[in-house]
Design a protein around this motif. Sequence first.
Motif, mmCIF file in Angstrom:
data_model
loop_
_atom_site.group_PDB
_atom_site.id
_atom_site.type_symbol
_atom_site.label_atom_id
_atom_site.label_comp_id
_atom_site.label_asym_id
_atom_site.label_seq_id
_atom_site.Cartn_x
_atom_site.Cartn_y
_atom_site.Cartn_z
ATOM 1 N N LYS A 214 -30.150 -0.022 -33.313
ATOM 2 C CA LYS A 214 -30.079 1.418 -33.010
ATOM 3 C C LYS A 214 -31.443 1.969 -32.631
ATOM 4 O O LYS A 214 -31.583 2.727 -31.666
ATOM 5 N N ARG A 215 -32.462 1.591 -33.380
ATOM 6 C CA ARG A 215 -33.812 2.096 -33.115
ATOM 7 C C ARG A 215 -34.311 1.681 -31.739
ATOM 8 O O ARG A 215 -35.114 2.376 -31.126
ATOM 9 N N SER A 216 -33.825 0.538 -31.238
ATOM 10 C CA SER A 216 -34.300 0.043 -29.943
ATOM 11 C C SER A 216 -33.871 0.939 -28.783
ATOM 12 O O SER A 216 -34.454 0.873 -27.700
ATOM 13 N N ILE A 217 -32.854 1.782 -28.996
ATOM 14 C CA ILE A 217 -32.370 2.644 -27.904
ATOM 15 C C ILE A 217 -32.436 4.121 -28.267
ATOM 16 O O ILE A 217 -31.943 4.972 -27.529
ATOM 17 N N LYS A 218 -33.066 4.438 -29.397
ATOM 18 C CA LYS A 218 -33.079 5.826 -29.867
ATOM 19 C C LYS A 218 -33.689 6.736 -28.815
ATOM 20 O O LYS A 218 -34.736 6.445 -28.245
ATOM 21 N N ASP A 219 -33.011 7.855 -28.537
ATOM 22 C CA ASP A 219 -33.448 8.871 -27.573
ATOM 23 C C ASP A 219 -33.461 8.360 -26.134
ATOM 24 O O ASP A 219 -34.093 8.947 -25.262
ATOM 25 N N ASN A 220 -32.753 7.254 -25.875
ATOM 26 C CA ASN A 220 -32.571 6.776 -24.504
ATOM 27 C C ASN A 220 -31.246 7.330 -24.000
ATOM 28 O O ASN A 220 -30.177 6.863 -24.393
ATOM 29 N N ALA A 221 -31.315 8.324 -23.132
ATOM 30 C CA ALA A 221 -30.110 9.034 -22.698
ATOM 31 C C ALA A 221 -29.178 8.141 -21.883
ATOM 32 O O ALA A 221 -27.993 8.450 -21.727
ATOM 33 N N LEU A 222 -29.696 7.030 -21.364
ATOM 34 C CA LEU A 222 -28.887 6.171 -20.495
ATOM 35 C C LEU A 222 -28.097 5.115 -21.264
ATOM 36 O O LEU A 222 -27.201 4.485 -20.714
ATOM 37 N N VAL A 223 -28.432 4.898 -22.537
ATOM 38 C CA VAL A 223 -27.789 3.840 -23.326
ATOM 39 C C VAL A 223 -27.309 4.427 -24.653
ATOM 40 O O VAL A 223 -28.066 5.105 -25.344
ATOM 41 N N SER A 224 -26.048 4.140 -24.999
ATOM 42 C CA SER A 224 -25.476 4.697 -26.233
ATOM 43 C C SER A 224 -25.413 3.683 -27.368
ATOM 44 O O SER A 224 -25.366 4.063 -28.535
ATOM 45 N N TYR A 225 -25.367 2.384 -27.040
ATOM 46 C CA TYR A 225 -25.286 1.390 -28.112
ATOM 47 C C TYR A 225 -26.007 0.110 -27.702
ATOM 48 O O TYR A 225 -26.213 -0.160 -26.517
ATOM 49 N N ALA A 226 -26.410 -0.655 -28.718
ATOM 50 C CA ALA A 226 -27.098 -1.924 -28.471
ATOM 51 C C ALA A 226 -26.715 -2.917 -29.554
ATOM 52 O O ALA A 226 -26.478 -2.540 -30.711
ATOM 53 N N PHE A 227 -26.644 -4.191 -29.170
ATOM 54 C CA PHE A 227 -26.376 -5.268 -30.118
ATOM 55 C C PHE A 227 -27.699 -5.836 -30.636
ATOM 56 O O PHE A 227 -28.676 -5.929 -29.893
ATOM 57 N N TYR A 228 -27.691 -6.202 -31.890
ATOM 58 C CA TYR A 228 -28.875 -6.812 -32.490
ATOM 59 C C TYR A 228 -29.104 -8.193 -31.910
ATOM 60 O O TYR A 228 -28.163 -8.950 -31.668
ATOM 61 N N ASP A 229 -30.373 -8.537 -31.647
ATOM 62 C CA ASP A 229 -30.732 -9.924 -31.392
ATOM 63 C C ASP A 229 -32.002 -10.248 -32.173
ATOM 64 O O ASP A 229 -32.707 -9.358 -32.647
ATOM 65 N N GLU A 230 -32.306 -11.505 -32.309
ATOM 66 C CA GLU A 230 -33.385 -11.946 -33.196
ATOM 67 C C GLU A 230 -34.747 -11.406 -32.773
ATOM 68 O O GLU A 230 -35.635 -11.205 -33.608
ATOM 69 N N SER A 231 -34.924 -11.149 -31.469
ATOM 70 C CA SER A 231 -36.213 -10.631 -31.002
ATOM 71 C C SER A 231 -36.527 -9.274 -31.648
ATOM 72 O O SER A 231 -37.694 -8.932 -31.851
ATOM 73 N N MET A 232 -35.483 -8.503 -31.973
ATOM 74 C CA MET A 232 -35.699 -7.203 -32.621
ATOM 75 C C MET A 232 -36.334 -7.373 -33.997
ATOM 76 O O MET A 232 -37.200 -6.599 -34.398
ATOM 77 N N ARG A 233 -35.899 -8.399 -34.715
ATOM 78 C CA ARG A 233 -36.474 -8.652 -36.039
ATOM 79 C C ARG A 233 -37.949 -9.033 -35.911
ATOM 80 O O ARG A 233 -38.793 -8.604 -36.701
ATOM 81 N N LEU A 234 -38.248 -9.847 -34.896
ATOM 82 C CA LEU A 234 -39.630 -10.270 -34.682
ATOM 83 C C LEU A 234 -40.511 -9.083 -34.314
ATOM 84 O O LEU A 234 -41.658 -8.983 -34.754
ATOM 85 N N VAL A 235 -39.951 -8.166 -33.507
ATOM 86 C CA VAL A 235 -40.687 -6.950 -33.145
ATOM 87 C C VAL A 235 -40.954 -6.113 -34.390
ATOM 88 O O VAL A 235 -42.057 -5.586 -34.584
ATOM 89 N N MET A 236 -39.942 -5.999 -35.260
ATOM 90 C CA MET A 236 -40.105 -5.206 -36.467
ATOM 91 C C MET A 236 -41.167 -5.816 -37.381
ATOM 92 O O MET A 236 -41.987 -5.105 -37.977
ATOM 93 N N ILE A 237 -41.166 -7.131 -37.497
ATOM 94 C CA ILE A 237 -42.184 -7.808 -38.310
ATOM 95 C C ILE A 237 -43.570 -7.524 -37.749
ATOM 96 O O ILE A 237 -44.514 -7.215 -38.489
ATOM 97 N N ARG A 238 -43.690 -7.624 -36.415
ATOM 98 C CA ARG A 238 -44.970 -7.352 -35.772
ATOM 99 C C ARG A 238 -45.403 -5.899 -35.997
ATOM 100 O O ARG A 238 -46.575 -5.621 -36.289
ATOM 101 N N GLU A 239 -44.454 -4.977 -35.870
ATOM 102 C CA GLU A 239 -44.774 -3.563 -36.085
ATOM 103 C C GLU A 239 -45.202 -3.298 -37.527
ATOM 104 O O GLU A 239 -46.117 -2.511 -37.772
#
Length: 498
Positions: A214-239
């Motif tokens: 959800k956070r990956s598309i927050k406030d993106n008016a062009l996209v309403s939903y997104a599926f989780y993938d492992e790269s998101m977890r890696l980004v979160m760890i990095r952040e």
Amino acid sequence: MNYSEKKSLVISFALFILVIGSYFFKYNSQIYDKDIIAEVIFGVAFGSVLLQVVFSNFAHRDLKKEVDQLRLMQERDWLTGCLSRNKFKKECEKILEKNKDQTYAMIIFDIDKFKAINDLHGHQTGDKILYDIAKILEKQINEDELFSRIATDNFNVLIKYQDYLTFSKRIEKMIGEINGYSDQWKINISMGIYLIGEAKLGICNFSDRANMAKRSIKDNALVSYAFYDESMRLVMIRENEIENKMEAALRNEEFELYLQPKYLFLDEKIIGAEALVRWNDPILGIISPNDFIPLFEKNGFVKKIDAYMFEKVCKLLHKWKIEMDQLTDMIISVNFSRVHLNNLFLPEELFEIASRYKIDPQKIEIELTEGTIFDNDIQMIEIMKHLKNIGFHISIDDFGRAYSSLNTLRNLPADILKLDKAFFSESADDQRGKKIITSMLNMARDLNLVTVAEGVETKEQVEFLKERGCDIAQGFYYAKPMKVVEFEAFVNKKLKSA
């Protein structure tokens, strides 16, 4: 003590425990497991009521009713009537255990800018919207599926997954009904989806991963939903790694000032520079701004970085005034993020810093991105006017990216227009792109705005921009961003060879 008195005492104690526990839960939820806290609160309150059974043999029905009410308070959301967070988790575990051969999806969604709805229309309106959304979900949930309101405008949903096409259609229908249910209020939701693989990961992990999506598309008016993938977890760890370091990095002055020279097209004389931040981590080395500035804008730390960089520029200009006469004519531009949008005291704060170092505001250019200005044009225009009255130069960065209203642009108290480098680099070599750039330059000239082309990389671009009357160039064709000592040596060398 008679029965009524004992009854009142015990119920009062139970409610007291619930209130204290709720306060504890709210302010300590990051330290302790929320589900454990919730169970402890309920356990104490529930135990308090059971004491009444021990102390009294009367009014059994009344006591049972009170116990049921307390249980309901723990299991149901007070506003929507849907499952509480704790009850949702327990029921999810039962469903997944019962349907081991069925694939499920964990969903989290919230309402974009819900706080603004509450602020503009009142909390009664916000509550009604949340209640109505719960009723929409209630109609869409099938057997062995669940939903819950887990926080203010956050909903958690567990539904079955058949195949991508069928599931996507169901999700789009759900989003469509929620977004379009009212003509009175504009509703947009952002949704993250995690397809459950291993049940042993646990409900909390499922929800966390859906939340990452959800956070990956927050406030993106062009996209309403997104599926989780492992790269998101890696980004979160990095952040998380970056956020854990940022305060100490600021204290240790790991954020360094770099300068990229600006040239007059007319005679290719250096007239100033843009101040850029680089993070020199003692272990990782130089960290690119692309890796930390977007995160700092999300978490608000960019306010500290912008103020820090502005003060470093003032210190540098003060040093040049005392030690390097040949650099005193330089104008340095400093970037400010959109998060400063709501700070009406920004002009006074910047003037106070400049005054502390005895710097004429006309030696500094404040860069605001086009998108920042047009997100809240009325308030930002007032801030810009105040900055200009103080004496700062104002530039609009990345012009051409946000499709600005030319009428609004005409009324902006700006001095400088910076053409968006992505737009320029993609368009400068084709005829249609050249016509667009020519129109932009002509418009800026008509409005008495100085024009800057950033991202200039080729001789052909230089010749074209010179021919069309662009004023200032900035880019790798002339010089890359460099440390302050390198910039000073670079300018001195240019002056000696002139």
